[in-house]
Design an enzyme around this catalytic site. Structure first.
Site, PDB file in Angstrom:
ATOM      1  N   HIS A   1      -5.418  93.460  21.603  1.00  0.00           N
ATOM      2  CA  HIS A   1      -6.365  92.807  20.769  1.00  0.00           C
ATOM      3  C   HIS A   1      -6.093  91.413  20.404  1.00  0.00           C
ATOM      4  CE1 HIS A   1      -3.150  94.394  17.752  1.00  0.00           C
ATOM      5  NE2 HIS A   1      -3.321  93.380  16.988  1.00  0.00           N
TER       6      HIS A   1
ATOM      7  N   SER B   1       1.561  91.129  15.501  1.00  0.00           N
ATOM      8  CA  SER B   1       0.926  91.869  16.768  1.00  0.00           C
ATOM      9  C   SER B   1       1.557  91.001  18.303  1.00  0.00           C
ATOM     10  CB  SER B   1      -0.655  91.989  16.680  1.00  0.00           C
ATOM     11  OG  SER B   1      -1.011  92.672  15.768  1.00  0.00           O
TER      12      SER B   1
ATOM     13  N   ASP C   1      -2.907  99.194  24.354  1.00  0.00           N
ATOM     14  CA  ASP C   1      -3.153  97.906  23.288  1.00  0.00           C
ATOM     15  C   ASP C   1      -2.201  96.903  24.083  1.00  0.00           C
ATOM     16  OD1 ASP C   1      -3.615  96.040  21.774  1.00  0.00           O
ATOM     17  OD2 ASP C   1      -2.795  96.847  19.842  1.00  0.00           O
TER      18      ASP C   1
END
Length: 278
Positions: free
Chosen positions: A83, A234, A137
């Site tokens: 992402h 992230s 992810d």
């Protein structure tokens, strides 16, 4: 309503607003960069494989344009969250971001000019990544120049004791330190514990809270909350027993009791890519 956030970008407030609008819907996992909650400062030399993803054109010059984390698993290979390199996040396909770089060996992104800034030559995002469930992810960045050999960390394959429930682990990043948009200029780390799949499934049984998938994910934190990754972290590393076991992916809030951070399971990344034990 609880919001799930994928822990990816958001630093300057203007960008934070843009990122929330892009990445966080009413039933989305918290998609934003996680910064370490309940952590402590750490020098980049102590975790030389922890890198910052940067684009000053997209995210401004403050904090060197950092928007996500990553981890060097080869001298020219960096893992991060899928992402983080989404077109909505980058404003277009990664190959069109002319100044997409990895910053290695730099502790303070605001004042430090040390370390290296290396251009990203190629970006590969897992085509099976599901932006709703966050399964798969991860993305692979190939660098234009190699990093030093001591900047690389080994990965834990299936069956490694580093994944055992109760195992002490450490998460690293430059993300939010309070859950309220207080982004860190310096690299930070937080000590957490790998939690059992049963605990993770109880925390995220499906529905608006998100669904924990034990094959592709693991979760870590403390039962009573308080230490966690957060927005801006992230793609950053979760390390146990000296090996990489997870990439910061998503969660509900930051450091909340009963809502541990969820990480992409690195053994699943290795299996998906056909990488040998490293």
């Amino acid at each position: 309503m609880c919001r799930r956030f994928a822990r990816a970008l958001a630093r300057p407030l203007v960008l934070a607003a843009a990122v929330i609008a892009l990445s966080v819907g009413p039933s989305d996992p918290v998609a934003a960069d996680r910064v370490v909650i309940g952590g402590f400062p750490v020098d980049a030399s102590k975790s030389p494989w922890t890198v910052a993803l940067s684009s000053r054109d997209r995210f401004g010059g403050t904090r060197a344009g950092q928007f996500c984390g990553g981890v060097a698993v080869g001298r020219s290979t960096v893992l991060t969250a899928a992402h983080c390199v989404d077109e909505e996040v980058l404003g277009g396909p990664p190959e069109r971001v002319r100044d997409l770089k990895v910053i290695s060996g730099r502790t303070d992104l605001l004042t430090d000019r040390g370390g290296r800034e290396v251009a990203v030559r190629e970006t590969w995002a897992n085509p099976a990544y599901d932006g709703v469930s966050h399964v798969g992810d991860f993305a692979v960045l190939t660098l234009a120049e190699p990093l030093p050999a001591d900047s690389v960390i080994g990965m834990a394959a299936d069956g490694d004791a580093a994944y055992a429930a109760g195992q002490a682990a450490t998460v690293y990043g430059w993300g939010d330190v309070s859950g309220a948009g207080d982004y860190s200029n310096g690299l930070r780390a937080a000590r957490v514990r790998v939690l059992s799949d049963a605990v993770c499934k109880e925390a995220y049984p499906g529905g608006e809270n998100g669904l924990y998938d034990a094959r592709s994910m693991l979760c870590a934190g403390e039962v009573n909350g308080g230490r966690d990754a957060c927005q801006g972290d992230s793609g950053g590393p979760l390390v146990a027993r000296g090996r990489l076991i997870g990439l910061v992916s998503w969660g509900i809030g930051c450091g909340r009791a009963g809502s541990p951070g969820v990480y992409t399971r690195v053994s699943d990344v290795m299996r998906t890519l056909g990488w040998a034990r490293m």
